[in-house]
Design a protein around this motif. Structure first.
Motif, PDB file in Angstrom:
ATOM      1  N   TYR A   1     -11.951 -20.003  -5.167  1.00 36.30           N
ATOM      2  CA  TYR A   1     -11.418 -19.320  -4.101  1.00 36.30           C
ATOM      3  C   TYR A   1     -10.281 -18.672  -5.337  1.00 36.30           C
ATOM      4  O   TYR A   1     -10.114 -17.280  -5.920  1.00 36.30           O
ATOM      5  CB  TYR A   1     -10.139 -19.280  -3.504  1.00 36.30           C
TER       6      TYR A   1
ATOM      7  N   SER B   1     -10.678 -15.018  -7.958  1.00 36.02           N
ATOM      8  CA  SER B   1      -9.604 -13.428  -8.129  1.00 36.02           C
ATOM      9  C   SER B   1      -9.130 -13.913  -9.115  1.00 36.02           C
ATOM     10  O   SER B   1      -7.976 -12.323  -8.866  1.00 36.02           O
ATOM     11  CB  SER B   1      -8.758 -13.590  -6.629  1.00 36.02           C
ATOM     12  N   ASN B   2      -9.430 -14.393 -10.106  1.00 40.33           N
ATOM     13  CA  ASN B   2      -9.353 -13.922 -11.226  1.00 40.33           C
ATOM     14  C   ASN B   2      -7.669 -14.472 -11.554  1.00 40.33           C
ATOM     15  O   ASN B   2      -6.507 -13.718 -11.861  1.00 40.33           O
ATOM     16  CB  ASN B   2      -9.597 -12.841 -11.762  1.00 40.33           C
ATOM     17  N   ASP B   3      -7.285 -16.006 -10.779  1.00 44.43           N
ATOM     18  CA  ASP B   3      -5.590 -15.694 -10.439  1.00 44.43           C
ATOM     19  C   ASP B   3      -5.665 -16.026 -11.518  1.00 44.43           C
ATOM     20  O   ASP B   3      -5.414 -17.309 -12.067  1.00 44.43           O
ATOM     21  CB  ASP B   3      -5.547 -16.628  -9.194  1.00 44.43           C
TER      22      ASP B   3
ATOM     23  N   TYR C   1      -2.542  -8.787 -11.154  1.00 43.88           N
ATOM     24  CA  TYR C   1      -3.563  -9.640 -10.061  1.00 43.88           C
ATOM     25  C   TYR C   1      -2.936  -9.495  -8.713  1.00 43.88           C
ATOM     26  O   TYR C   1      -3.839  -8.860  -7.249  1.00 43.88           O
ATOM     27  CB  TYR C   1      -3.135 -11.168  -9.536  1.00 43.88           C
TER      28      TYR C   1
ATOM     29  N   ALA D   1      -4.293  -5.663  -7.415  1.00 43.77           N
ATOM     30  CA  ALA D   1      -5.599  -6.804  -7.208  1.00 43.77           C
ATOM     31  C   ALA D   1      -6.228  -7.141  -5.533  1.00 43.77           C
ATOM     32  O   ALA D   1      -6.250  -6.113  -4.412  1.00 43.77           O
ATOM     33  CB  ALA D   1      -6.754  -6.709  -7.535  1.00 43.77           C
ATOM     34  N   ARG D   2      -4.418  -7.743  -5.556  1.00 46.07           N
ATOM     35  CA  ARG D   2      -4.246  -8.263  -4.414  1.00 46.07           C
ATOM     36  C   ARG D   2      -3.962  -7.443  -2.914  1.00 46.07           C
ATOM     37  O   ARG D   2      -4.629  -7.265  -1.760  1.00 46.07           O
ATOM     38  CB  ARG D   2      -3.661  -9.507  -3.620  1.00 46.07           C
TER      39      ARG D   2
ATOM     40  N   ALA E   1      -6.484  -4.852  -1.492  1.00 44.85           N
ATOM     41  CA  ALA E   1      -7.513  -5.124  -0.977  1.00 44.85           C
ATOM     42  C   ALA E   1      -6.897  -5.596   0.362  1.00 44.85           C
ATOM     43  O   ALA E   1      -7.442  -5.394   1.489  1.00 44.85           O
ATOM     44  CB  ALA E   1      -8.356  -6.755  -1.529  1.00 44.85           C
TER      45      ALA E   1
ATOM     46  N   GLU F   1      -4.656 -16.281   3.300  1.00 44.58           N
ATOM     47  CA  GLU F   1      -5.491 -17.518   2.233  1.00 44.58           C
ATOM     48  C   GLU F   1      -4.250 -16.554   0.995  1.00 44.58           C
ATOM     49  O   GLU F   1      -3.706 -18.114  -0.219  1.00 44.58           O
ATOM     50  CB  GLU F   1      -6.147 -16.144   1.822  1.00 44.58           C
ATOM     51  N   GLU F   2      -3.677 -16.109   0.763  1.00 45.78           N
ATOM     52  CA  GLU F   2      -2.265 -15.611  -0.470  1.00 45.78           C
ATOM     53  C   GLU F   2      -1.210 -16.716  -0.285  1.00 45.78           C
ATOM     54  O   GLU F   2      -1.165 -17.501  -1.053  1.00 45.78           O
ATOM     55  CB  GLU F   2      -1.705 -14.152  -0.236  1.00 45.78           C
TER      56      GLU F   2
END
Lengths: 455, 1043
Positions: free
Chosen positions: A263, A267-269, A367, A370-371, A374, A386-387
């Motif tokens: 995950y 998402s390049n976390d 980051y 981006a979230r 979305a 999810e976050e």
């Protein structure tokens, strides 16, 4: 010499400062909440933050009635009992210290009590409450419905918050969370009230709305500095349980789960390198969740452990984070309990988590952006769920509760699991079945739902 | 008019008989004949009757009259029923007058066992006495119970009394250690092992409450009364020397399968770990996996074994064939040695007597690097200050030191954990010994984390750190274990005859010791390094005063009466200091080497019991006897307003063969019936009454306290045991055959125990008076002499006892107390079941008893744990045969247990790990079909992988639960006493040489490989075997002589 004087106990005091019980309760509760049995071997496994890399029984849901004895017994008989005892002793000192200080101390004790009791009922559902901690009157305490426990805990929390006098002192010594700063205790009390209120959102929406909006109005955490972190000591007797497990007990049973690394990589976390440690070949590699013992052992050498920072002796137990409070506020907006802009709170929640883990501000902002971009395309339950799941890494019990409530992320049952669903509560223990046989409810399944968990 | 009488007691062969009791009948006054059979005694008047008694001879009585010299010829008789026995508080009584079960073991029989622990030497000797414990562990603890267990969780072992003095028998094993867990705790033995067997004259076992009531609280589990040797009756100074040497080896060891090596089969083509180092391809087993599911042995496959990794060593990179080891783990054990040497000086004259002895015990255990030394100096002196006043003193100084004791249970420190549960079968222990360290001194284990290999299969490093296990040799050579105990116990006794028949006796007694232990785990071990020091002290004093009265009325009636009191004070201290956070400097075991601040713990207890007691014994014509006794205790550990309790007892005996009508019956020489009732009580441990707080490590400069886990109870009262007992004693054919039969029934009520409690009360246990347990049983002692001629005799002795036990009730809401558990089984105190009920799962079976197999090919387990048997035996006994021919004697003791169950964790994990032969039988590793039926009733044909089968079935206890019955050849001794003629004019005499064997063989056992007695527990927890330290077989010789 009088015979009975010979029996005066020279080893233990019969009078102690209630602050020393409070100090013990804080440390013990944090150790259990953050410790192996409940956190990394249960909460973090159930939400697939971790995977077991050997002796893979718990990750295949092979728990039994003995599994939770230590946690149940430890929670009730140590920190919770110490808090009850401390409340009595503080009340006895009312004349000496005056109403304001006494009420402040009782408020701090009550907030800790509610925190602990919520954790217990969130795990097991109906548990002894009204008859608990009165051994002479009730040697076999009955079990209360979780709905009534929640109602009473919220009412206790209200009383505690309302009785705080920020200008008077509380405990100074013995309060290793806030050093007796009652303004901070008030914020913690309200934040906890926000957590409790939101837990009821799917079953008692009206109550939830009231409780949540009251809490926010009264003042919750406003920065990471406000968060309820119990810092452990470098001495191994008071050290972080992750450290004790690895360094003192020489255990090496957990890898970061592939579910989480997949995950986060997607998402390049930027938190991933703060969550996990590279393997000898230099990469962060997740362990597939729920393998058999043989399969897991074969991958043990080539998968990533939790990051060293998590396993420091002095790393804190995060009883409640600022990020969580922001996620809860975002949800409160989405549910219409309070006004505001949910996506902004969602953005702040991510940034608070990034800051908490030490991520560079620019990376964090990239980051989060981006979230946030979305966010509108998803159900808020999924976006927040999810976050929040990612942000609650290492905070296994809260992650487990919120995963049950929000039903996100969608986790899959591993093939090698011994039951067909992911557990949604802990089992009543063999000790309770043996020692409180007439009170313990008959229904006792890992997959039963607690009161507030409706799908 | 007092007068002195002397003489010689001889046998029919004219030789003097030593050790004959010469008693002025109806009094306590008596002496013992010396080595020549001579005696000298002062009698109160010429009316006095001298009674000469000795085991194996018919008692003679002679009226003194005008004689000053009385020589007696005694007729041999195996009848022992007229013997004098020691009863409660040291009172000597004719056995015929005693109304409760007592059994004697004479010192000689006991000494013959050559056990270093008095408890073990009683094995198989006394009806109703059970011995358990780790007999193989050097200086290890043994447990003794009489008539089973009375108390759920409290002390169930009897009181040891030496010359009137209660002797502490503490055992510091935690309940976890007893269940085989406990972090590898060392076995520090039981403190009664300090009693030197060579100093023992006789042992009397008081079994029932009617016999022990006079000992109050502490006699409630029976009493072992020990009388030490004195110098009485030895004119001049005599010296006796005893020397015994025995050699020990393991009696029972687990076998390993010989077809597959250790580790695991990997997914590589060869099944080994494959890697390339400097251009060469290698195979290696998985070092880090502690088990034996590795590849099948194949001498054509060469692999890198664990010892090929030291870059400085010549064999770096060496490969050797993958084959079964030439030297298995059995070679790890060394031949143990036990040497017991003692010398005693004794003598007497008209004014008094003395005995002084020195004994040295030196032991080397079967584990490498283990040794124990014990030195005992004992004295026993008596002096007649005046005709009426006699003072005497007796005592022992004991110093014991041990180095490298066995660690017990499930821990790396106990090499048995690896040997019996988690071992790689290909390991050659000679190589383990030779390669304990790398050349640079680093610990070298067979179980390292191992090679680090990159994705391309190239070796990039080697992690030598132990994964689960250290090298067992390195453990025995680098872990520190040292302990010592300094002890003195003894008494001063003063006896004053006020007027004839009335005397006053005062006794001051003390037992005290200091015990110190040091334990260290070195840097480099799998766990955290550590060092600790523990000091324990124990002190008990007793002051006892008695007024004794005896009177005979016209030869028909007799009265013995006593009143007295006792003050007992007992204190203990415990101090421990240990490192925290590991050690910092290697090879430096010192508290100063602690990484963090060391942890200190101290604890002390004090308790007192004050008592008064009174007894009265009535006799009628040596035929009918009635004993009444009562004792009252005031205990400091009970609430001040409720701290007193009574122990009444009554017993009666009727020697019916004294009836005129039975005097002429030839075949019946003796007959007696007896009945007794007694009550015993128990007080709580200190500090169980009032609330307190428990100190924790301070956090951030603030003290931390917590509420204790056990809720005190200010209302506690004494626990009560009631017992009734009946017995019959019969002698046949001039007592060539004798029978002693007892039946008892006892109930212990209002037990004081820490009742496990729902933690939701805030406590996990609370002190309560609650519950009830019943015990009943039959005890049989049968002695016989089937053959007896002038030169040859065959004596046999059989004892047998049954045990019925039931936990009648606990307390409301409490169904059971899980006393301890392993992964798969637990032992409980459960209502309606016998004590120590073993619970675990079983597999489901159909009505024909066949296993029901699930769709995965594995048997289906029942859903919940059920009762699998009690860990306590149904019956126990011993059978001894002794043959003597002139100076030659051959004696053999077989002892046995019937019933009881044992769960073996060793077998459980040895199956899981693929070590046990059954996991490698036939071709099962190619796939096996479990015998049974499928759920539809058809025969099972589903193939399952053997490893999956064994690793899926371990949590079901049933297959690892065995009947604990056994028959053992406990003891054989062949002795020869050199005839006088051979010694000629040499100054030595009574030269005896012998060869002996102890624990020679398990003649019958249901438990495979292991010893069913090898449970670590010397406490209440029984039935759980875990990594047992092997019990030992001893063979050796002894030599004794006098001059």
């Amino acid at each position: 010499e009088d015979l009975s004087e010979i029996n005066d106990n020279p080893n233990n005091p019969t009078r102690v400062d209630p602050a020393s019980l409070f100090a013990d309760a804080q440390l013990d509760l944090s150790t259990l909440y953050w410790g192996r049995a409940l956190n990394f071997e249960f909460g973090m496994l159930m939400v697939q933050h971790f995977a077991q890399n050997e002796y893979a029984e718990d990750s295949r849901y092979n728990q039994n009635v003995s599994t939770f004895n230590g946690s149940w017994n430890g929670l009730y008989s140590r920190p919770m009992m110490d808090l009850m005892e401390a409340k009595k002793l503080v009340e006895n000192q009312r004349e000496q210290f005056g109403d304001a200080v006494t009420d402040n101390r009782l408020a701090a004790l009550t907030i800790m009590e509610v925190f602990g009791m919520q954790a217990i009922t969130d795990l097991w559902g109906d548990v002894p409450y009204s008859e608990a901690f009165q051994v002479n009157e009730f040697p076999n305490p009955s079990y209360d419905a979780q709905s009534t426990i929640y109602a009473d805990l919220i009412s206790k929390l209200n009383n505690a918050i309302n009785s705080i006098d920020e200008n008077a002192s509380g405990f100074s010594a013995g309060d290793n969370l806030y050093g007796g700063d009652m303004a901070m205790w008030k914020k913690f009390g309200n934040s906890l009230k926000l957590r409790m209120g939101m837990r009821l959102a799917d079953v008692e929406s009206t109550t939830a709305s009231t409780v949540v909006s009251e809490a926010i109005a009264s003042g919750v955490f406003e920065s990471n500095a406000d968060a309820a972190y119990l810092v452990f000591g470098s001495d191994q007797r008071i050290a972080n349980p992750f450290y004790i497990d690895e360094t003192v007990n020489a255990r090496d049973d957990f890898a970061i789960s592939l579910t989480l690394t997949d995950y986060m990589e997607a998402s390049n976390d930027p938190r991933l390198e703060y969550y996990a440690k590279p393997t000898p070949s230099g990469d962060i590699v997740g362990m597939p969740y729920g393998l058999t013992d043989g399969e897991a052992f074969e991958l043990k050498g080539s998968t990533s452990r939790p990051a060293d920072a998590i396993r420091q002796a002095t790393a804190p137990a995060k009883l409640m984070t600022y990020s969580e409070v922001l996620f809860l506020q975002a949800e409160a907006v989405e549910r219409g309990y309070v006004s505001g802009t949910a996506v902004d709170l969602f953005n702040d929640a991510i940034l608070a988590s990034m800051e908490d883990w030490g991520v560079d501000g620019a990376d964090a902002a990239t980051y989060a952006a981006a979230r946030v971009a979305a966010y509108p395309s998803m159900d808020w339950e999924q976006a927040i769920g999810e976050e929040k799941w990612v942000a609650l890494y290492t905070n296994g019990l809260e992650a487990f509760a919120e995963w049950r409530r929000l039903d996100y992320p969608q986790l899959t049952v591993p093939e090698a699991a011994v039951i067909t669903e992911i557990p949604t509560r802990a089992l009543y223990t063999s000790d309770e079945l043996g020692n409180n046989a007439n009170s313990v409810p008959e229904a006792n399944s890992l997959t039963g739902s607690v009161y507030w968990d409706v799908n | 008019q007092e007068k002195s009488v002397s003489g010689t007691v001889t046998g029919e062969n004219g030789e003097g008989i030593p050790g004959v009791n010469v008693l002025v009948k109806g009094t306590n006054r008596g002496v013992v004949t010396d080595i020549q059979g001579s005696y000298s005694i002062t009698v109160p008047s010429s009316d006095a009757v001298l009674q000469f008694s000795s085991i194996g001879y018919i008692t003679e009585e002679v009226t003194v009259g005008s004689q000053s010299s009385i020589d007696v010829v005694m007729e041999e008789d195996i009848e022992e029923l007229t013997e004098v026995v020691v009863t409660a508080l040291g009172v000597s009584r004719e056995k015929r007058s005693v109304g409760s079960a007592v059994q004697n073991v004479d010192g000689e029989t006991l000494a013959q066992a050559k056990e270093t622990n008095i408890v073990n030497s009683l094995q198989g000797q006394v009806a109703g006495v059970q011995i358990q414990g780790s007999q193989g562990a050097l200086g290890g603890a043994s447990r003794i119970t009489i008539r089973g267990a009375n108390s759920f969780l409290g002390e169930n072992q009897p009181l040891f009394v030496v010359d009137g003095m209660p002797i502490n028998n503490a055992n510091y094993a935690s309940s976890d250690q007893q269940a085989g867990f406990g972090g590898g705790a060392y076995d520090y033995g039981n403190a009664a092992a300090d009693i030197n067997p060579d100093d023992i004259e006789s042992v009397t076992v008081l079994k029932g409450a009617s016999a022990t009531a006079l000992y109050g609280t502490r006699g409630s589990n029976g009493v072992i009364l020990i009388t030490t040797k004195s110098g009485k009756g030895k004119k001049g100074i005599g010296v006796s020397v005893n020397s015994t040497w025995t050699f020990e080896e393991p009696l029972a060891l687990l076998e390993h399968q010989q077809r597959y090596g250790g580790g695991a089969i990997t997914s590589s083509p060869s099944g080994f770990v494959e890697f390339n180092e400097n251009g060469t391809d290698y195979l290696a087993p998985v070092y880090s996996k502690d088990g034996a599911w590795g590849p099948k042995y194949d001498p054509s496959v060469n692999v890198r074994h664990w010892d090929s990794w030291d870059p400085q060593a010549a064999n770096y990179g060496e490969t050797r064939p993958w084959v079964a080891p030439p030297v298995g783990y059995e070679a790890f054990f060394e031949t143990g040695m036990t040497a017991q040497n003692s010398v005693a000086f004794g003598g007497a004259n008209e004014e008094g007597s003395f005995r002084l002895s020195y004994t040295n015990l030196s032991q080397e255990g079967i584990m490498p690097n283990s040794e124990l030394q014990r030195n005992t100096v004992s004295f026993n002196v008596s002096y007649n200050l005046t005709e009426k006043l006699t003072v005497s003193a007796a005592g022992s100084l004991v110093n014991q030191g041990a180095d490298g004791r066995n660690a017990t249970g499930y821990d790396n420190k106990n090499p048995m954990q690896a040997f019996t549960q988690w071992w790689q079968t290909q390991l050659d222990v000679n190589r383990l010994e030779q390669n304990q360290t790398w050349i640079d001194g680093t610990h070298y284990t067979w179980n390292p984390a191992g090679p680090i290999i990159n994705d391309a299969g190239t070796l990039i490093g080697f992690d030598p750190s132990p994964y689960y296990f250290d090298n067992p040799y390195w453990v025995r050579n680098n872990f520190l274990q040292e302990d010592s105990r300094d002890r003195f116990y003894g008494n001063l006794n003063l006896n004053y005859e006020i007027v004839e028949g009335l005397s006053f006796n005062f006794k001051a007694m003390r037992d005290g010791y200091t015990f110190q232990a040091k334990e260290g785990s070195p840097i480099g071990t799998v766990g955290q390094s550590s060092y600790s020091e523990v000091t324990r002290t124990f002190a008990e004093s007793n002051y006892e005063a008695k007024l004794l009265y005896e009177k005979y009325f016209n030869n028909d009636f007799s009265l013995n009466a006593m009143i007295g009191g006792n003050l007992m004070n007992q204190s203990t201290t415990f101090e421990s200091i240990e490192t925290v956070g590991g050690l910092t400097i290697p090879n430096y075991f010192n508290i100063a080497n602690s990484a963090d601040n060391p942890a200190v713990d101290t604890y002390e207890t004090e308790q007192a019991i004050r008592s008064v007691f009174a007894t009265a014994s009535f006799g009628f014509r040596e035929m009918l006897f009635l004993d009444l006794a009562v004792r009252s205790d005031w205990a400091s550990t009970l609430p001040a307003d409720n701290n007193q309790y009574y122990y009444p007892s009554v017993s009666t005996s009727f020697v019916f063969t004294e009836l005129a009508g039975l005097q002429g019956v030839d075949w019946l020489s003796f007959g007696k019936v007896r009945a007794g009732y007694g009550q015993a009580a128990n007080a709580p441990n200190p500090y169980a009454l009032s609330p307190y707080y428990v100190n924790q490590q301070p956090a951030f400069g603030v003290p931390r306290y917590t509420v204790p886990n056990t809720n005190p109870n200010p209302e506690l009262g004494p626990e009560k045991t009631n017992e009734i007992e009946f017995g019959i004693e019969l002698g046949f054919f001039q007592n060539r055959l004798s029978l002693d039969l007892s039946y008892y029934d006892r109930t212990t009520e209002d037990q004081i125990f820490t009742v496990p409690t729902s933690a939701t009360t805030g406590y996990t246990a609370r002190y309560l008076n609650a519950g009830s347990m019943k015990n009943s049983g039959i005890e049989v002692v049968l002695n016989g002499t089937p053959i007896k001629t002038d030169d040859f005799a065959w004596d046999m002795s059989l004892n047998f006892a049954t045990y019925n036990n039931e936990v009648v009730s606990l307390t409301e809401g409490v169904d059971n107390i899980i006393v301890n558990n392993t992964w798969a089984a637990d032992v409980r105190v459960q209502k309606g079941y016998p004590y120590m009920a073993l619970f675990g799962q079983e597999f489901q079976r159909n009505e024909n008893g066949e296993l029901i197999i699930g769709s995965n090919g594995l048997p289906i387990a029942e859903s919940s744990r059920k009762f699998l048997g009690s860990a306590i035996a149904d019956f126990t006994g011993g059978f001894r045969n002794t043959f003597t021919y002139k100076g030659l004697s051959l004696s053999a003791l077989v002892d046995f247990q019937g019933g009881g169950v044992i769960h073996s964790t060793s077998l459980q994990w040895a199956k899981y790990s693929g070590m046990l032969p059954e996991t490698a039988e036939g071709d099962i590793r190619e796939g096996m079909v479990v015998e049974g039926v499928k759920e539809d009733g058809t025969p099972n044909d589903i193939e399952v992988d053997a490893q999956t089968y064994y690793q899926s079935t371990w949590s079901v206890a049933g297959p690892n639960v065995y009947d604990a019955s056994f028959v053992k050849l406990r003891e054989v001794r062949l002795g020869y006493t050199l005839p006088k003629s051979l010694l000629g004019n040499l100054p030595v005499r009574d030269v005896t040489i012998g060869v002996l064997g102890r624990n020679l063989a398990i003649l019958y056992s249901d438990l495979p490989y292991l010893d069913p007695q090898g449970v670590t527990g010397s406490g209440n927890v029984q039935g759980l075997e875990n990594a047992q330290v092997p019990t030992t077989r001893s063979l050796g010789f002894d030599l004794s002589f006098k001059f």
